[in-house]
Design a protein around this motif. Structure first.
Motif, short mmCIF file in Angstrom:
data_model
loop_
_atom_site.label_atom_id
_atom_site.label_comp_id
_atom_site.label_asym_id
_atom_site.label_seq_id
_atom_site.Cartn_x
_atom_site.Cartn_y
_atom_site.Cartn_z
N ALA A 1 -25.58 -18.71 -3.65
CA ALA A 1 -24.27 -18.66 -4.31
C ALA A 1 -24.36 -17.96 -5.66
CB ALA A 1 -23.73 -20.08 -4.47
N LEU A 2 -25.44 -18.24 -6.40
CA LEU A 2 -25.60 -17.62 -7.71
C LEU A 2 -25.79 -16.12 -7.59
CD1 LEU A 2 -25.70 -18.52 -10.68
CD2 LEU A 2 -28.18 -18.71 -10.47
N ARG A 3 -26.44 -15.67 -6.52
CA ARG A 3 -26.65 -14.24 -6.32
C ARG A 3 -25.34 -13.48 -6.10
NH1 ARG A 3 -31.75 -14.42 -2.07
NH2 ARG A 3 -33.40 -14.90 -3.59
N GLN A 4 -24.31 -14.18 -5.64
CA GLN A 4 -23.03 -13.52 -5.42
C GLN A 4 -22.29 -13.21 -6.72
OE1 GLN A 4 -20.56 -15.47 -2.37
NE2 GLN A 4 -22.38 -16.58 -1.69
N MET A 5 -22.69 -13.83 -7.80
CA MET A 5 -22.02 -13.67 -9.09
C MET A 5 -22.77 -12.61 -9.89
SD MET A 5 -21.63 -17.80 -9.36
CE MET A 5 -21.31 -17.91 -11.09
N ARG A 6 -22.27 -11.38 -9.86
CA ARG A 6 -22.99 -10.25 -10.44
C ARG A 6 -22.40 -9.79 -11.76
NH1 ARG A 6 -27.55 -10.78 -8.41
NH2 ARG A 6 -28.09 -8.67 -9.13
N GLU A 7 -21.78 -10.69 -12.51
CA GLU A 7 -21.23 -10.28 -13.80
C GLU A 7 -22.32 -9.81 -14.76
OE1 GLU A 7 -20.21 -14.83 -14.89
OE2 GLU A 7 -19.97 -13.88 -12.93
N TYR A 8 -21.96 -8.85 -15.59
CA TYR A 8 -22.93 -8.21 -16.48
C TYR A 8 -23.32 -9.13 -17.63
CZ TYR A 8 -25.12 -4.52 -19.26
OH TYR A 8 -26.01 -3.78 -19.99
N HIS A 9 -22.34 -9.78 -18.24
CA HIS A 9 -22.61 -10.71 -19.34
C HIS A 9 -22.85 -12.08 -18.72
CE1 HIS A 9 -21.58 -7.89 -22.53
NE2 HIS A 9 -20.61 -7.48 -21.76
N ARG A 10 -24.11 -12.50 -18.72
CA ARG A 10 -24.49 -13.66 -17.95
C ARG A 10 -24.81 -14.86 -18.85
NH1 ARG A 10 -25.03 -11.96 -13.00
NH2 ARG A 10 -26.24 -13.70 -12.18
N PHE A 11 -24.29 -16.00 -18.44
CA PHE A 11 -24.61 -17.28 -19.07
C PHE A 11 -24.91 -18.23 -17.92
CE2 PHE A 11 -23.17 -21.37 -21.07
CZ PHE A 11 -24.20 -21.45 -21.98
N LEU A 12 -26.18 -18.23 -17.49
CA LEU A 12 -26.54 -18.87 -16.23
C LEU A 12 -26.28 -20.37 -16.23
CD1 LEU A 12 -29.84 -16.94 -15.37
CD2 LEU A 12 -27.66 -16.82 -14.16
N ARG A 13 -26.49 -21.03 -17.35
CA ARG A 13 -26.27 -22.48 -17.33
C ARG A 13 -24.80 -22.81 -17.11
NH1 ARG A 13 -28.66 -23.03 -23.35
NH2 ARG A 13 -29.92 -21.36 -22.44
N GLY A 14 -23.90 -21.94 -17.56
CA GLY A 14 -22.48 -22.12 -17.27
C GLY A 14 -22.16 -21.75 -15.84
N MET A 15 -22.78 -20.69 -15.33
CA MET A 15 -22.54 -20.26 -13.95
C MET A 15 -23.02 -21.30 -12.95
SD MET A 15 -23.76 -16.35 -14.73
CE MET A 15 -23.80 -15.74 -13.05
N VAL A 16 -24.17 -21.93 -13.25
CA VAL A 16 -24.69 -22.98 -12.38
C VAL A 16 -23.75 -24.18 -12.39
CG1 VAL A 16 -26.56 -24.66 -12.09
CG2 VAL A 16 -27.10 -22.26 -12.55
N GLY A 17 -23.24 -24.54 -13.57
CA GLY A 17 -22.29 -25.64 -13.65
C GLY A 17 -20.99 -25.35 -12.93
N TRP A 18 -20.55 -24.09 -12.98
CA TRP A 18 -19.29 -23.69 -12.33
C TRP A 18 -19.37 -23.83 -10.82
CZ3 TRP A 18 -18.18 -19.79 -8.83
CH2 TRP A 18 -16.82 -19.49 -8.65
N MET A 19 -20.55 -23.66 -10.22
CA MET A 19 -20.67 -23.69 -8.76
C MET A 19 -20.35 -25.06 -8.19
SD MET A 19 -23.92 -21.19 -7.91
CE MET A 19 -25.14 -22.34 -8.58
N GLY A 20 -20.71 -26.11 -8.89
CA GLY A 20 -20.31 -27.44 -8.47
C GLY A 20 -21.19 -28.09 -7.41
#
Length: 326
Positions: free
Chosen positions: A175-194
């Motif tokens: 799921a994280l690999r699908q999020m290809r935004e350039y400005h990355r904040f992984l700890r927020g992206m991981v939390g967003w996935m749920g």
């Protein structure tokens, strides 16, 4: 602890971004091996060289020769910690993927506990940093202020003290690999996935040597990426301030009109100082809000160009090295 782990040798990948760590990476690897060698898992270790300018690459290539589980991914330049982590996550193929720093502050001794929690069904295991009392006041204050701010203005909750020391199940990595935004904040992206998440507190260990390469400038850049990627509150602040200024202007107009209606217009003194104050205050506020809007536009501009998050110079594994030497 081994009795709590799953009995079959599941695949586990460990992703470790490094930047100018030639003095510590070999010692870290020995410490890591002492932890994972007795565990009943099939491990693969990915060191991501984020454009190091010292002898880090030479040390990493020596690790490839001595440990068949090691793969070195050398980026073409320094793309930043979040991009290097992304490169490792894209390379890692395993049931569980652990990301951690290679300077020793993320203790490898926590890995068995992380795997035990993953075996219980958790898809994300977050290591939560417990700052020791001897930690610098500036670091503690800025960290607490950042997490307090981001959790107040963003819709995605981020536990305080959680960095990029985590375990992700294969489904979460995909799921994280699908999020290809350039400005990355992984700890927020991981939390967003749920995904199903558990917190594992730990006390950071001392660095094995050298000094932290995460400068104040890099920390501020990460904070800006977090705020402008996960919150529209700064824009709402601008709208609210505009509404407040319009209301004040209306009240001022009514106040002046009352002097004319009551025939006291002669008592209206020219308010040069107050006028200048209002002009400066409103002008400064407008400049700040235009700057915030400009930052959002800049972020959009960099995203729509769709440039890659990182570029790889070479990938070195034990099998490739063996073929070259044969």
């Amino acid at each position: 602890m081994a009795s709590e782990l799953v009995p079959h040798p599941s695949q586990v990948a460990i992703v470790i971004p490094v930047f100018n760590e030639e003095t510590v990476v070999a010692a870290f690897h020995q410490r890591l091996r002492a932890v994972i060698d007795p565990l009943p898992y099939s491990f693969s270790i990915y060191y991501i060289n984020d454009g190091s300018t010292d002898g880090t690459q030479v040390v990493l290539e020596a690790l490839v020769e001595s440990d068949s589980r090691v793969t070195v991914v050398e980026l073409s330049r320094n793309f930043g910690h979040q991009a290097a982590l992304t490169a490792g996550l894209d390379q890692a193929e395993a049931e569980w993927v652990i990301s951690m720093d290679g300077d020793g502050e993320h203790p490898p001794e926590l890995i068995p506990e992380m795997l035990a929690l993953a075996a219980q069904g958790y898809e994300v295991v977050l290591a939560q940093r417990q700052e020791p009392q001897q930690a610098g006041w500036f670091k503690r204050w800025t960290s607490e202020a950042f997490y307090r701010l981001i959790n107040r203005i963003a819709s995605t909750p981020i536990p305080p003290g959680v960095s990029d020391f985590r375990l992700l199940q294969r489904r979460a990595v995909a799921a994280l690999r699908q999020m290809r935004e350039y400005h990355r904040f992984l700890r927020g992206m991981v939390g967003w996935m749920g995904f199903r998440t558990v917190i594992l507190p730990y006390t950071p260990a001392p660095r094995l040597g050298g000094h932290s390469h995460y400068s104040l400038q890099k920390m501020l850049r990460l904070a800006f990426n977090a705020i402008f990627s996960f919150s529209l509150v700064p824009l709402y602040i601008g709208i609210s301030l505009g509404g407040v200024f319009l209301l004040l202007a209306l009240l001022e107009a009514l106040y002046v009109l009352s002097f004319w209606l009551t025939g006291r217009q002669a008592s209206l003194a020219p308010g040069w100082s107050s006028l200048m104050f209002v002009l400066l205050f409103v002008g400064g506020s407008l400049m700040i809000m235009l700057g915030i809007i400009g930052l959002y536009v800049g972020y959009i501009f960099q995203e729509v160009k769709e440039r890659p998050i990182y570029l790889i110079r070479q990938v070195i594994s034990h099998s490739q090295s063996s073929r070259q030497n044969s």
